[in-house]
Design an enzyme around this catalytic site. Structure first.
Site, short mmCIF file in Angstrom:
data_model
loop_
_atom_site.label_atom_id
_atom_site.label_comp_id
_atom_site.label_asym_id
_atom_site.label_seq_id
_atom_site.Cartn_x
_atom_site.Cartn_y
_atom_site.Cartn_z
N ARG A 17 8.09 2.59 -4.34
CA ARG A 17 7.29 2.79 -3.12
C ARG A 17 8.26 3.18 -2.02
O ARG A 17 9.20 2.44 -1.71
CB ARG A 17 6.53 1.51 -2.75
N ASP A 38 -9.59 4.60 4.86
CA ASP A 38 -8.29 3.92 4.84
C ASP A 38 -7.86 3.75 6.31
O ASP A 38 -8.48 4.32 7.22
CB ASP A 38 -7.29 4.79 4.04
N ARG A 96 -6.58 -2.44 -9.99
CA ARG A 96 -5.18 -2.00 -9.99
C ARG A 96 -4.45 -2.61 -11.20
O ARG A 96 -3.69 -1.94 -11.89
CB ARG A 96 -4.47 -2.44 -8.68
N HIS A 126 -0.73 8.47 -3.63
CA HIS A 126 -0.87 7.08 -4.10
C HIS A 126 -1.71 7.11 -5.40
O HIS A 126 -2.84 6.63 -5.43
CB HIS A 126 -1.52 6.22 -3.01
N GLN A 152 -3.43 3.88 -6.98
CA GLN A 152 -4.62 3.45 -6.24
C GLN A 152 -5.84 4.25 -6.67
O GLN A 152 -6.91 3.69 -6.94
CB GLN A 152 -4.37 3.65 -4.73
N CYS A 164 -8.80 1.10 0.06
CA CYS A 164 -7.68 0.67 -0.80
C CYS A 164 -7.09 -0.66 -0.35
O CYS A 164 -6.41 -1.32 -1.13
CB CYS A 164 -6.61 1.76 -0.83
N1 NVA Z 1 -2.42 4.84 3.72
C1 NVA Z 1 -1.93 3.48 3.64
C2 NVA Z 1 -2.19 2.91 2.30
C3 NVA Z 1 -1.71 1.51 2.10
C4 NVA Z 1 -1.96 1.00 0.72
C5 NVA Z 1 -0.44 3.48 3.95
O1 NVA Z 1 0.28 4.37 3.47
O2 NVA Z 1 0.01 2.60 4.68
N1 CP Z 2 -3.60 -0.67 -1.72
C1 CP Z 2 -2.29 -0.96 -1.81
O1 CP Z 2 -1.48 -0.19 -2.35
O2 CP Z 2 -1.96 -2.15 -1.25
P1 CP Z 2 -0.49 -2.75 -0.99
O3 CP Z 2 0.11 -1.98 0.15
O4 CP Z 2 -0.74 -4.19 -0.66
O5 CP Z 2 0.32 -2.57 -2.24
#
Ligand code: NVA
Ligand code: CP
Length: 299
Positions: free
Chosen positions: A101, A216, A284, A128, A131, A256
């Protein structure tokens, strides 16, 4: 094989992973133990916070009989500037697969180029895929199929939106997005998806007769400094009771998570009967098991 974005998969791959995930989920619910990854270790390299992605991958590996090593940039040499290509060559000498990540998508691509083991994107600024695999699985469970459905995306044209766009292009369902000017998804991602994806302007246009309403956060991780500006730009791009009434009666509401209640979604909708967010989060675990089995299992 790596899983860096949805378009690394073909329709048959996605269908196969979802079918397998539903099967794995059913067996887990019946208490049947299954440990095909007994000798395998998964590395988790996280440069952004996470609850779902980290915990679901760690539990998935544990339940499949394997183990994990969690590395955050704060307490590894990555945080002190060790190059990603060096980290990739070192880590892949120890583990059988890596979830990353991070911020720039090119970091995951570079890691994958130098890695001798499969790499899974656990979220970048651009994509992502894990997800959206769980999201499509949830749609299949709730609606029976993704065939012929209309999905609305309301809000930011962000990483999750990009992965939904790629999924719609591959699987052929209708996706209509409503994003404020300046916050549209990546142009090349949109172009690549073809006719099933439409960039609308109004929330009404996207939500009308939709089978799935999706949103989101307005400011993703790394965009905290833009929060005030984004709060203004996204006003009105919210899933609330009025927007839900525009969709089909049995529409499924997805997010998500983590959610910011009363910004992109209201509390009554996320807690209401149309919401599938907890099922979506649970899935997930199941869909990532199908991915791990495929990437790390015996060939
Ligand atoms: N769009 C959000 C998703 C978090 C799971 C982010 O990147 O923070
Ligand atoms: N939806 C998702 O990826 O959540 P986290 O940021 O908690 O991993």
């Amino acid at each position: 094989m790596h899983l860096l974005k949805m378009s690394d998969l073909k329709k048959a791959d996605i269908d196969g992973l979802i079918e397998r995930a539903v099967y794995i989920k059913g067996r887990l619910k019946r208490g049947i133990l299954y440990s095909p990854l007994k000798t395998r270790t998964l590395g988790l390299i996280f440069e952004k916070p996470s609850t779902r992605t980290r915990v679901s991958f760690e539990c998935a590996m544990m339940q499949l009989g394997g183990s994990t090593v969690f590395v955050s940039s704060a307490d590894s040499q990555l945080g002190r500037g060790e190059p990603i290509k060096d980290t990739a060559r070192v880590m892949s000498g120890y583990v059988d697969g890596v979830v990353i990540r991070t911020f720039g998508h090119e970091r995951v691509e570079e890691f994958a180029r130098y890695s001798s083991v499969p790499v899974i994107n656990g979220l970048t600024d651009l994509h992502h895929p894990c997800q959206v695999l769980a999201d499509i699985m949830t749609v299949v469970e709730r609606k029976g199929s993704y065939g012929g459905i209309k999905v609305a995306w309301i809000g930011d044209g962000n990483n999750v939106a990009n992965s939904w766009i790629e999924a719609a292009g591959i699987l052929g369902f209708e996706l209509v997005l409503a994003c404020p000017v300046g916050y549209e998804p990546q142009k090349d991602v949109l172009r690549g998806a073809g006719k099933s994806v439409k960039l609308g302007r109004t929330v009404e246009e996207a939500a009308k007769d939709a089978d799935v309403l999706n949103t989101d956060v307005w400011a993703s991780m790394g965009q905290e400094g833009e929060r005030e500006k984004r709060l203004k730009a996204f006003r009105g791009y919210q899933i609330n009771a009025k927007v839900l009434r525009l969709a089909k009666k049995d529409a499924v509401v997805m997010h998500c998570l983590p959610a910011h209640r009363d910004e992109e979604i209201t509390d009554d909708v996320i807690e209401g009967p149309n919401s599938a967010v907890w099922q979506e989060a649970e899935n997930r675990l199941h869909v990532q098991k199908a991915v791990l089995e495929r990437l790390l299992g015996d060939k």
